[in-house]
Design a protein around this motif. Sequence first.
Motif, PDB file in Angstrom:
ATOM      1  N   ALA A  52       0.841  -1.207   0.000  1.00  0.00           N
ATOM      2  CA  ALA A  52       0.000   0.000   0.000  1.00  0.00           C
ATOM      3  C   ALA A  52       0.868   1.246   0.000  1.00  0.00           C
ATOM      4  O   ALA A  52       0.561   2.240  -0.683  1.00  0.00           O
ATOM      5  CB  ALA A  52      -0.929  -0.017   1.210  1.00  0.00           C
ATOM      6  N   GLU A  53       1.963   1.194   0.749  1.00  0.00           N
ATOM      7  CA  GLU A  53       2.862   2.345   0.802  1.00  0.00           C
ATOM      8  C   GLU A  53       3.652   2.501  -0.506  1.00  0.00           C
ATOM      9  O   GLU A  53       3.850   3.618  -1.001  1.00  0.00           O
ATOM     10  CB  GLU A  53       3.825   2.207   1.984  1.00  0.00           C
ATOM     11  CG  GLU A  53       3.190   2.486   3.343  1.00  0.00           C
ATOM     12  CD  GLU A  53       2.168   1.449   3.751  1.00  0.00           C
ATOM     13  OE1 GLU A  53       1.207   1.810   4.453  1.00  0.00           O
ATOM     14  OE2 GLU A  53       2.306   0.270   3.364  1.00  0.00           O
ATOM     15  N   VAL A  54       4.079   1.375  -1.065  1.00  0.00           N
ATOM     16  CA  VAL A  54       4.782   1.443  -2.346  1.00  0.00           C
ATOM     17  C   VAL A  54       3.876   2.046  -3.414  1.00  0.00           C
ATOM     18  O   VAL A  54       4.288   2.910  -4.204  1.00  0.00           O
ATOM     19  CB  VAL A  54       5.260   0.041  -2.777  1.00  0.00           C
ATOM     20  CG1 VAL A  54       5.822   0.072  -4.207  1.00  0.00           C
ATOM     21  CG2 VAL A  54       6.320  -0.480  -1.820  1.00  0.00           C
ATOM     22  N   ASN A  55       2.622   1.588  -3.433  1.00  0.00           N
ATOM     23  CA  ASN A  55       1.695   2.055  -4.464  1.00  0.00           C
ATOM     24  C   ASN A  55       1.341   3.525  -4.304  1.00  0.00           C
ATOM     25  O   ASN A  55       1.050   4.202  -5.297  1.00  0.00           O
ATOM     26  CB  ASN A  55       0.407   1.225  -4.419  1.00  0.00           C
ATOM     27  CG  ASN A  55       0.658  -0.226  -4.780  1.00  0.00           C
ATOM     28  OD1 ASN A  55       1.630  -0.553  -5.451  1.00  0.00           O
ATOM     29  ND2 ASN A  55      -0.212  -1.111  -4.323  1.00  0.00           N
ATOM     30  N   LEU A  56       1.345   4.012  -3.089  1.00  0.00           N
ATOM     31  CA  LEU A  56       0.951   5.405  -2.864  1.00  0.00           C
ATOM     32  C   LEU A  56       2.155   6.335  -2.835  1.00  0.00           C
ATOM     33  O   LEU A  56       2.202   7.339  -3.560  1.00  0.00           O
ATOM     34  CB  LEU A  56       0.165   5.523  -1.560  1.00  0.00           C
ATOM     35  CG  LEU A  56      -0.434   6.901  -1.251  1.00  0.00           C
ATOM     36  CD1 LEU A  56      -1.341   7.354  -2.374  1.00  0.00           C
ATOM     37  CD2 LEU A  56      -1.199   6.858   0.067  1.00  0.00           C
ATOM     38  N   TYR A  57       3.167   5.991  -2.043  1.00  0.00           N
ATOM     39  CA  TYR A  57       4.292   6.905  -1.844  1.00  0.00           C
ATOM     40  C   TYR A  57       5.478   6.593  -2.752  1.00  0.00           C
ATOM     41  O   TYR A  57       6.215   7.499  -3.140  1.00  0.00           O
ATOM     42  CB  TYR A  57       4.716   6.897  -0.380  1.00  0.00           C
ATOM     43  CG  TYR A  57       3.619   7.392   0.515  1.00  0.00           C
ATOM     44  CD1 TYR A  57       3.252   8.734   0.514  1.00  0.00           C
ATOM     45  CD2 TYR A  57       2.903   6.519   1.326  1.00  0.00           C
ATOM     46  CE1 TYR A  57       2.225   9.194   1.322  1.00  0.00           C
ATOM     47  CE2 TYR A  57       1.869   6.964   2.131  1.00  0.00           C
ATOM     48  CZ  TYR A  57       1.536   8.306   2.122  1.00  0.00           C
ATOM     49  OH  TYR A  57       0.508   8.758   2.899  1.00  0.00           O
ATOM     50  N   GLY A  58       5.649   5.311  -3.089  1.00  0.00           N
ATOM     51  CA  GLY A  58       6.703   4.992  -4.034  1.00  0.00           C
ATOM     52  C   GLY A  58       6.435   5.627  -5.388  1.00  0.00           C
ATOM     53  O   GLY A  58       7.355   6.120  -6.059  1.00  0.00           O
ATOM     54  N   LEU A  59       5.157   5.622  -5.792  1.00  0.00           N
ATOM     55  CA  LEU A  59       4.812   6.240  -7.074  1.00  0.00           C
ATOM     56  C   LEU A  59       5.016   7.751  -7.053  1.00  0.00           C
ATOM     57  O   LEU A  59       5.121   8.381  -8.110  1.00  0.00           O
ATOM     58  CB  LEU A  59       3.356   5.916  -7.426  1.00  0.00           C
ATOM     59  CG  LEU A  59       3.058   4.443  -7.749  1.00  0.00           C
ATOM     60  CD1 LEU A  59       1.576   4.245  -8.005  1.00  0.00           C
ATOM     61  CD2 LEU A  59       3.872   3.980  -8.950  1.00  0.00           C
ATOM     62  N   LYS A  60       5.061   8.330  -5.857  1.00  0.00           N
ATOM     63  CA  LYS A  60       5.319   9.772  -5.748  1.00  0.00           C
ATOM     64  C   LYS A  60       6.809  10.079  -5.680  1.00  0.00           C
ATOM     65  O   LYS A  60       7.202  11.236  -5.580  1.00  0.00           O
ATOM     66  CB  LYS A  60       4.631  10.330  -4.496  1.00  0.00           C
ATOM     67  CG  LYS A  60       3.108  10.331  -4.584  1.00  0.00           C
ATOM     68  CD  LYS A  60       2.504  10.965  -3.335  1.00  0.00           C
ATOM     69  CE  LYS A  60       0.990  11.036  -3.438  1.00  0.00           C
ATOM     70  NZ  LYS A  60       0.381  11.702  -2.253  1.00  0.00           N
TER      71      LYS A  60
END
Length: 549
Positions: A467-475
């Motif tokens: 969930a963190e990769v998908n939200l913050y990694g993409l940023k």
Amino acid sequence: MPTVSAHVAAALSRHIDQVFGLMGNGNAHLLDALLRDTGAAFTAVRHEVGAVVAADAHFRVSGRIAAATTTYGAGFTNTLTALAESAQARIPLVLVVGDQPTHGPRPWDVDQIALASAVGVRTYTVGRLDAAATTVIAIEHALANRTPVVIALPYDTPTLDAGPIPPLPEPRLPGPVMPSADARAAITRAAEALAGAERPVLLAGRGAWLAGATDALGRLAAAAGAVTATTALGRGVFPDGEHDLGVTGGFGAPGAMDLIHGADVVVAIGASLSPFTMRFGELLTPEARLIQVDIAPTATHPRVGEYIRGDARAVAELLADDVARLRTARGSWRDSVDAAPLRRQVVEGGFAPDGRLDPRAAAARIGELLPADRIVVSDGGHFIAWANMFWDVASPGRMVMVGTAFQSIGLGWPSVAGAVQADPEATVVLTTGDGGGLMALADLETAVRAARGRGIAVVWNDAAYSAEVNLYGLKGLHEGPMRIPQVDFAALGRAAGAEGVVVERLADLERLATWAAEPVATRPFLLLDLRISGDVIAPYQHEVIRVNS
């Protein structure tokens, strides 16, 4: 003469038959009284948070209140995340804990009453003269208000002489919330809207199941000619699956969501209409009329155009009567809708572009192989989509998601113990991620011991907090804290007494097929370590990304 501990144990066992906990200085005498003097069953957990989680899951499956127990201090503070989850999810349970002595705190004591209050939970402190009565009052409060409560045992009271155990009355519980005069007028307007609708949809949640509204919902859907849909926690609440579109929101199938998007009248019954259910505002067109039926004081979503406060069953019955009287004889929209293909989820292939297993393909195959009598218990994390999208359940009590109300992870393994004690004949299936699975690892042994051959765990292992990769990694944020070294959960399962299977391709899931055919008494707990791709993002996560971008 009976002690304070004996009084509390007797009162608990009069109304509760399952207790989950961990022994310490503060509750040792209580557990002794429970096990020696009552018929209550006790299941030991390995971390205090698991005691509350198990009691929570027990109620969600069975509708019967259970108890948890821990010692004071660190034993109590370890329960706070689970207490907050139960409070926000409105799950009644009793947590019996040790507490500071009556003469004042010791250096290692903390203000437990304040800590419980901070997460929305009331504390009842027992004394020498009122232990049994206070225990019954606490149980009554939990059931009447659908909330967890804490019963505190001051350290110097458990062994005190409390005299004969008094008669123990049944808790007094409020009746259903019946519609007021204003609500009756709103019911008439809602019935008129349904009777005149061209494309009506009924959306029901877990609240409708708790109210026993299944038959009334079926009658209402037939009278209105409506297609039906549910929240994630309401699956199976409608008696007729032929016209049901499945889960609404980010877990819903694309075809079903397109159809609901075209509805002109939607009546939501016993559903809180969370942002996920409403697809963050994209579920309905602006022109659609949304009517909500619930027992909350006011509507729970700003999109609601009319709110009816009342018991889901009572309101559904009145609506069904009115719609049947008002609706003219004509063909219904749902007769022209073939719901089965609309419920199909998208599966693109066995492997993702990175060469690892596609979680959608794995979920679809597991759904085909799982025993039909399953109860699914879910930890929190990105992976929650896969079970909700691909694994059918027979009723709302067979889908347990402990953690979603408080947005927590790491409550999965002890949920198995609560579910398995709530329904001793079902197969309990845990769905968890590698992040939450590691966080709750203390109670892997609890799950294996409690469920044995009736337990399965599916670990969605992508070596990341996805969930963190998908939200913050993409940023563009640094992904170091979001990644987890590859963990061999199959080996961890074997160390705890389970059979562990590494799944890297769909053919590896055939062990689930042979396991399901074996006798329950002789087969082991089965742990499937799914080495999945982290590149496949769940549809609901795309919605979260859109909202947060």
